[in-house]
Design a protein around this motif. Structure first.
Motif, PDB file in Angstrom:
ATOM      1  N   ARG A 211       0.835  -1.203   0.000  1.00 41.82           N
ATOM      2  CA  ARG A 211       0.000   0.000   0.000  1.00 41.82           C
ATOM      3  C   ARG A 211       0.871   1.255   0.000  1.00 41.82           C
ATOM      4  NH1 ARG A 211      -3.603  -0.212   4.870  1.00 41.82           N
ATOM      5  NH2 ARG A 211      -2.363  -1.966   5.522  1.00 41.82           N
ATOM      6  N   TYR A 212       1.973   1.203   0.726  1.00 43.67           N
ATOM      7  CA  TYR A 212       2.895   2.340   0.733  1.00 43.67           C
ATOM      8  C   TYR A 212       3.499   2.543  -0.656  1.00 43.67           C
ATOM      9  CZ  TYR A 212       6.783   5.386   1.806  1.00 43.67           C
ATOM     10  OH  TYR A 212       7.660   6.430   1.793  1.00 43.67           O
ATOM     11  N   ILE A 213       3.896   1.456  -1.303  1.00 45.39           N
ATOM     12  CA  ILE A 213       4.461   1.543  -2.655  1.00 45.39           C
ATOM     13  C   ILE A 213       3.440   2.117  -3.631  1.00 45.39           C
ATOM     14  CG2 ILE A 213       5.288   0.166  -4.611  1.00 45.39           C
ATOM     15  CD1 ILE A 213       6.609  -1.693  -2.506  1.00 45.39           C
ATOM     16  N   ILE A 214       2.190   1.670  -3.520  1.00 39.45           N
ATOM     17  CA  ILE A 214       1.127   2.191  -4.397  1.00 39.45           C
ATOM     18  C   ILE A 214       0.959   3.690  -4.168  1.00 39.45           C
ATOM     19  CG2 ILE A 214      -1.354   2.155  -4.857  1.00 39.45           C
ATOM     20  CD1 ILE A 214      -1.266  -0.867  -4.143  1.00 39.45           C
ATOM     21  N   THR A 215       0.918   4.107  -2.912  1.00 38.76           N
ATOM     22  CA  THR A 215       0.744   5.514  -2.590  1.00 38.76           C
ATOM     23  C   THR A 215       1.923   6.340  -3.093  1.00 38.76           C
ATOM     24  OG1 THR A 215      -0.493   4.881  -0.620  1.00 38.76           O
ATOM     25  CG2 THR A 215       0.300   7.144  -0.709  1.00 38.76           C
ATOM     26  N   GLU A 216       3.122   5.819  -2.929  1.00 34.62           N
ATOM     27  CA  GLU A 216       4.313   6.504  -3.418  1.00 34.62           C
ATOM     28  C   GLU A 216       4.272   6.644  -4.943  1.00 34.62           C
ATOM     29  OE1 GLU A 216       8.282   4.524  -3.233  1.00 34.62           O
ATOM     30  OE2 GLU A 216       8.627   6.056  -1.701  1.00 34.62           O
ATOM     31  N   THR A 217       3.850   5.587  -5.623  1.00 27.98           N
ATOM     32  CA  THR A 217       3.730   5.624  -7.078  1.00 27.98           C
ATOM     33  C   THR A 217       2.679   6.635  -7.513  1.00 27.98           C
ATOM     34  OG1 THR A 217       4.362   3.288  -7.176  1.00 27.98           O
ATOM     35  CG2 THR A 217       3.314   4.228  -9.138  1.00 27.98           C
ATOM     36  N   LEU A 218       1.558   6.661  -6.831  1.00 22.52           N
ATOM     37  CA  LEU A 218       0.512   7.637  -7.151  1.00 22.52           C
ATOM     38  C   LEU A 218       1.022   9.060  -6.958  1.00 22.52           C
ATOM     39  CD1 LEU A 218      -2.596   5.933  -5.542  1.00 22.52           C
ATOM     40  CD2 LEU A 218      -1.971   6.008  -7.946  1.00 22.52           C
ATOM     41  N   GLY A 219       1.828   9.283  -5.922  1.00 27.46           N
ATOM     42  CA  GLY A 219       2.413  10.605  -5.689  1.00 27.46           C
ATOM     43  C   GLY A 219       3.332  11.019  -6.836  1.00 27.46           C
ATOM     44  N   LYS A 220       4.122  10.069  -7.329  1.00 25.62           N
ATOM     45  CA  LYS A 220       4.996  10.369  -8.474  1.00 25.62           C
ATOM     46  C   LYS A 220       4.173  10.692  -9.717  1.00 25.62           C
ATOM     47  CE  LYS A 220       8.810   7.513  -6.854  1.00 25.62           C
ATOM     48  NZ  LYS A 220       9.599   6.296  -7.076  1.00 25.62           N
TER      49      LYS A 220
END
Length: 90
Positions: free
Chosen positions: A74-83
């Motif tokens: 979930r953290y990786i998904i959120t980080e990707t969405l931020g990028k």
């Protein structure tokens, strides 16, 4: 991992459409909260929308599915969405 690709595709569609590439910061915050906040805090965040109970219940059902993804993913998904938001807003 099954939910990762559809969520990513929907986010790309919402954030990077040709007509308006700028994403409201509140939308980005709400998406991150959806992935990272525990249910009790997310329910408090839903209050600001004054949505009908059926909509809140449906949102919480989807949140339960999101909660089945590991915290790291979930953290990786959120980080990707931020990028994506940063790149689309440039």
């Amino acid at each position: 991992m099954r939910l990762f690709l559809p969520v990513l595709l929907v986010t790309l569609a919402l954030c990077c459409c040709e007509t308006n590439a700028a994403t409201c910061p509140a939308v980005a915050t709400d998406i991150a909260s959806f992935f990272l906040l525990p249910d009790s805090l997310f329910k408090l965040q839903l209050i600001k929308y004054q949505a009908p109970p059926e909509a809140k219940d449906a949102t919480m059902q989807v949140k339960q599915c999101i909660n089945e993804i590991s915290a790291g993913d979930r953290y990786i998904i959120t980080e990707t969405l931020g990028k994506i938001v940063l790149q689309c807003g440039a």
